[in-house]
Every structure is written in C-alpha cells, then in structure tokens.
Scaffold this active site. Structure first.
Site, short mmCIF file in Angstrom:
data_model
loop_
_atom_site.label_atom_id
_atom_site.label_comp_id
_atom_site.label_asym_id
_atom_site.label_seq_id
_atom_site.Cartn_x
_atom_site.Cartn_y
_atom_site.Cartn_z
N LEU A 101 -3.68 4.15 14.19
CA LEU A 101 -3.43 5.53 14.99
C LEU A 101 -3.12 6.56 14.27
O LEU A 101 -2.83 6.75 13.17
CB LEU A 101 -2.31 5.25 16.11
CG LEU A 101 -0.78 5.01 15.40
CD1 LEU A 101 -0.23 6.42 15.09
CD2 LEU A 101 0.04 4.56 16.63
N ARG A 110 5.82 16.03 7.17
CA ARG A 110 5.73 15.41 5.92
C ARG A 110 4.31 15.45 5.39
O ARG A 110 3.31 15.57 5.65
CB ARG A 110 5.50 13.95 6.25
CG ARG A 110 7.25 13.48 6.77
CD ARG A 110 7.15 11.91 7.09
NE ARG A 110 6.58 11.75 8.53
CZ ARG A 110 6.55 10.47 8.98
NH1 ARG A 110 7.05 9.34 8.28
NH2 ARG A 110 6.16 10.28 10.31
N GLU A 139 -1.53 10.59 14.30
CA GLU A 139 -0.46 11.28 15.12
C GLU A 139 -1.16 12.25 15.90
O GLU A 139 -2.29 12.91 15.54
CB GLU A 139 0.49 12.21 13.93
CG GLU A 139 1.45 10.92 13.39
CD GLU A 139 2.42 11.39 12.33
OE1 GLU A 139 2.51 12.68 12.41
OE2 GLU A 139 2.89 10.96 11.39
N ASN A 144 -7.77 4.38 5.10
CA ASN A 144 -7.29 5.61 4.81
C ASN A 144 -7.84 6.14 3.38
O ASN A 144 -8.13 7.43 3.33
CB ASN A 144 -5.70 5.31 4.72
CG ASN A 144 -4.97 5.58 5.95
OD1 ASN A 144 -5.66 5.71 6.97
ND2 ASN A 144 -3.44 5.47 6.01
N GLY A 180 -2.84 16.21 4.25
CA GLY A 180 -1.65 15.60 4.27
C GLY A 180 -1.12 14.94 5.12
O GLY A 180 -1.99 13.99 5.81
N CYS A 235 0.57 9.62 5.87
CA CYS A 235 -0.17 8.56 5.58
C CYS A 235 -0.93 8.58 4.03
O CYS A 235 -0.90 8.12 3.15
CB CYS A 235 -0.91 8.04 6.44
SG CYS A 235 0.10 7.17 7.86
N THR A 287 2.43 0.13 6.89
CA THR A 287 1.44 -0.12 6.03
C THR A 287 2.13 -0.58 4.61
O THR A 287 2.77 0.00 4.00
CB THR A 287 0.79 1.20 5.86
OG1 THR A 287 0.42 1.68 6.94
CG2 THR A 287 -0.24 1.38 4.64
N THR A 340 7.58 2.90 5.00
CA THR A 340 7.25 2.39 3.76
C THR A 340 6.70 3.72 2.73
O THR A 340 5.71 3.90 2.48
CB THR A 340 6.05 1.38 3.78
OG1 THR A 340 5.13 2.11 4.49
CG2 THR A 340 6.45 0.28 4.51
#
Ligand code: NAD
Ligand code: UDX
Length: 445
Positions: free
Chosen positions: A158, A337, A160, A213, A262, A265, A131, A96
C-alpha cells in the site's frame, strides 16, 4: 468500497502495530468481515482509536474504523499480547527502520514475536507484513520457538494517502511460505478481495517487496536524472515523459519528476536492498546509483533556491527569506519521514535562511518529533502567510490546493520579481510569469 463481498468464513485475527500499515490492515480486514483485534504499545493511540479518532491522515480510513468499531468486528487493545490471545492469524505490522549499517533493524519484530509467543493459540498462523530482509521469516520462527505455529511472509504494497484503496484493490497479494497449507490459509483470509494471489517461498516473497520498491525508486531516479539532462540540453521533461510513458513497455506511472523520492519506505528499503545484496556477496551498483541520483536531486533543488536568490553554493543565506509550501514527503499524507522538503528546509535553515512554511497537515505549533525535524522553521497558517516577504517561494509538495493558488495575490505578498521554485512541476510556468514572477521547475524550459 461496496464492491467487497464480506467473507462467508470469518476468522478471528490479530494485528500487532496500529500505524499506517497495521491500522489500515486491521480496519480493512474487519471491513472484509473478519473479527479483528488491533493492538499497539502506544496507550494514547489505543485510547484515541477506541474513540474512533484516527491518529494519521489517510483517506477513507476514518469511515471504515468508525463503521467497524460500531459493527463490533474491530477493537483496539494495548500490548501485542492482546492481538495474539484467542486469534487464529496474527499480522506483525511493526516498524523496521534503517539500522546503523544501512540494513533493516529487526528489534521491533523480535520484540513483538517475543511478546506474542507465550499466548499464541495452538496452530495459530503468524504473518509478517512488515518489510523485512530475506531470512526474517526464520528469525520470527526462532524467536517464537513454537513448533505448532506457522510463520508466513506477506509483504504489503500500500501507498500512504491511498492506503485503503490499495489494500482493498491490490494488484496482487504475495504470500511466502514453505508450508503450502499455511499459505492457503492466509489466502482464504484475503479471498473477498478477489485479487491474484501469488504463493512463493519466504525468500522470494521478501525479495519481491524490496525489488518492487527498488524498481519504483529506479523509475523516479531515472526521470529525475533525465530532468537534469533536459535542463542542460534545453529539452522539456513534460514532453519527454509523455513521449516515453506512452510506450506501453515503459508506462506512465512513477515517472513524475520531483524533488527526489522520500517517505517511510523508499529511502530505507533501497539502502536495505543494497545491504542484503552485499550480505550475500552481490555488489548492487545499479541500486547504489539510484540512491546517488536521489541525493543529487535533493541537492539540485537547494541549488535552484540559491540560484533564484543569487547566492552561490557554500555562501551563507543570512537575511534571505524563503517561503515553502508543503512539508510532507508527498501529498495525501501527514508523514514527514524522509521528506525531501524537510531535508531542503533543514539545509536552508542551516545556511542561515529565514524559512516560513505551510503544509495543510502540519499544525502551526507542532510538538514532539515533528517540532524537532522543523526546528528553526516558522510554520504559517496558510500559503499567503508563508509567502509574505519572501524572495523565493518553493512548491515542495504537490498538494492540489497549491495548484489553485491565486498567483496575483502571491505576487502581491512576495518581494517584487521573486522566483517560484516549483519542485513538483505543479504550476503553469506561463501563468506564474504572467503574474510578474520568475519560474523554475524541474526539467522544464
Ligand atoms: P508506523 O510507525 O506507522 O506504525 C508502527 C506501529 O507499531 C506504531 O504505532 C508502534 O507504536 C507500533 N508498535 C511497535 N512495536 C510494537 C509492539 N511490540 N506491539 C504493538 N505495537 C507495536 O509504521 P508503518 O509505516 O505502519 O510500517 C510498518 C511496517 O510496514 C514497516 O516494516 C514498513 O516498512 C512496512 N510498510 C510500510 C508502508 C507505509 O506506507 N508506511 C507500506 C508498506 C510496508
Ligand atoms: C511506497 C510504495 O509505492 C508502496 O508500494 C510501498 O508499500 C510503500 O512505499 P509511499 O512511500 O506511500 O509508497 O509513496 P509513493 O507514492 O510510492 O511515493 C514515494 C516517493 O516517491 C514520494 O516522495 C513521492 O513524491 C515520490 N514520487 C512518486 C515521485 O517523485 N514521482 C513519482 O512519479 C511517484
């Protein structure tokens, strides 16, 4: 992982998307005793996974995938349809990404729902693990057009690098459904985890994910702002964090100063949170401030590099050699990312600097999107090569091996009197100085 007692009531489950979330979800659900079909649209990825090769860096995941392939409980198939064929519960774990307006782009969710709709078993349960903004459970229902199928929200928390551990030992499992029976059906799938399960309405579950988040990003932005203040007033952020983190109401986690948050998410989810709030008429100024501080922190790191080589803001860095250690957005992952390191490197290259970098998970000759992200950067096979001839060395990712670097050897290959810009406060400033180098950390005296 031996503390998990396999479920006495295994289900046949489908997972759509075999990325960081889908692959972890599929493998771990098989580990709990369920039979899992994990499907992806990427044929190469599916082939690799069938051979037991893991396309991402994620501690412990390879062992589980290999074991569950051997047990016969886990299989990989091409195309979302395979995950919905003859399965009782289907998890959507597709991307997403951030859309043009700052909100989440639901095109992958809609495509996956369209693909599974005709093949879903009567009475199946569709679980949205991606998400997604408030209201997306309804979006999936509308795409499916299947009155016999319930759709529930089940956000994933979770991280990474610790994905397997986080999945198998969650602080809570959140399930959003207006249909209590559907929510409890999903709770049964997770029963072996023996984790607290919170069943809410879909809007609350979707909001919980963004709020979590957003709150964590807020903690980091706060400590990064405090680090800037520490530098201004001559205080030590290490001591400040110790002093505030030991207050149980504040807690120590997510208070590590750094180069800015960063990853796949926080950046997109923080912007999506602002957008969702705005869509419903609330101007989330606090979250905007959290994002602004993060952008400022990334600029501050570039300013530190400039200061280290004595080239002021706006001036070209032509001829300046910069060594960079770490490119991923944090240690423990190969994910680039929205990595603050990549942002910094791109800014330095754009200003004319020569950048040589090393990261243990980035191959020396990357191809595809990684090569594009790192255009103009010379990738090296080890830290010393990246540092050789550089006038400044940046520690950009907190890989544990960087904390153990031979500082005398580093000083031997750097230009004499070079500075180390330690954006992760990983090194001991006194040890760096003892090796004849200058040191600049984040919020450190
Ligand atoms: P990812 O890009 O790593 O993986 C997504 C996978 O889905 C890819 O392999 C892609 O090929 C596949 N895919 C896309 N469309 C498909 C389709 N129609 N059918 C089958 N496969 C399809 O993404 P990710 O990082 O796993 O994130 C997935 C979702 O989970 C996102 O919404 C993300 O925000 C959320 N999330 C991610 C994390 C994380 O740490 N990465 C944590 C929590 C939640
Ligand atoms: C995050 C959330 O933690 C997780 O619950 C959610 O499911 C996905 O997003 P992740 O992106 O994998 O997980 O990494 P995380 O460990 O949260 O770190 C995010 C960013 O914050 C990284 O850039 C990291 O370096 C930075 N960070 C984290 C700090 O700068 N300081 C900290 O104290 C913690």
């Amino acid at each position: 992982m031996s503390d998990i007692v396999p479920t006495p009531t295994p289900s046949r489950l489908g997972v759509v998307g075999a990325g960081y979330v889908g692959l972890t979800t599929g493998a771990c659900l098989a580990h709990l005793g369920h039979e899992v079909v994990c499907a992806d649209v990427d044929a190469d990825r599916v082939e690799q996974l069938r051979r037991g090769q893991i396309p991402i860096v994620e501690e412990g995941l390879s062992e589980i995938v290999v074991a569950e392939l051997a047990s016969g409980r886990l299989s990989f198939e091409l195309g979302a349809e395979a995950a919905a064929t003859d399965t009782d519960v289907v998890f959507l774990c597709v991307p997403t990404p951030q859309g043009a307006d700052g909100g989440a782009d639901l095109r992958y969710i809609e495509a996956a729902a369209t693909q599974i709709a005709p093949v879903l078993k009567p009475g199946a349960l569709v679980v949205n693990k991606s998400t997604v903004p408030v209201g997306s459970t309804k979006v999936v229902e509308d795409v499916l057009q299947r009155n016999d199928v319930a759709v529930v929200s089940n956000p994933e928390f979770l991280r990474e690098g610790t994905a397997v551990h986080d999945f198998l030992h969650p602080d809570r499992v959140v399930i959003g459904s207006d249909d209590r029976a559907a929510g409890e059906r999903l709770a049964d799938v997770y029963a072996p985890l023996q984790a607290p399960i919170l069943i809410t309405d879909p809007a609350s579950a979707e909001t919980i994910k963004y709020a979590a988040n957003g709150f964590l990003a807020m903690k980091i932005s706060f400590v990064n702002a405090i680090s800037a203040m520490c530098e201004a007033v001559g205080a030590s952020v290490d001591d400040v964090v110790e002093g505030i983190g030991s207050d149980a109401r504040i807690g120590r986690s997510f208070l590590r100063p750094g180069p800015g948050w960063g990853g796949s998410c926080f950046p997109k989810d923080s912007k999506a949170l602002v957008k969702i709030a705005a869509d419903y008429g609330y101007d989330f100024t606090m979250m905007k401030g959290v994002i602004d501080v993060n952008e400022e922190q990334k600029r501050r790191m570039v300013a530190k590099v400039r200061e280290a080589v004595g080239v002021g803001p706006g001036l070209r860095l032509t001829g300046t050699k910069v060594g960079v250690l770490g490119l991923t957005f944090k240690a423990g992952t190969d994910d680039l990312r929205d990595s603050p390191s990549v942002t910094m490197v791109q800014s330095l290259v754009a200003a004319g600097a020569t950048v040589r970098a090393f990261d243990p998970t980035v191959e020396v000759a990357p191809t595809g999107p990684k090569a594009q992200l790192l255009a103009g950067v010379e990738l090296c096979a080890d830290p010393l090569s990246a540092a050789t001839g550089a006038a400044v060395l940046v520690i950009a990712t907190e890989w544990p091996e960087f904390a153990k670097l031979d500082l005398d050897a580093l000083a031997g290959v750097l230009v004499p009197g070079s500075a180390v810009v330690d954006t992760r406060n990983l090194l001991d400033p006194a040890a760096v100085r003892a090796a004849g180098l200058r040191y600049d950390g984040v919020g450190r005296r």
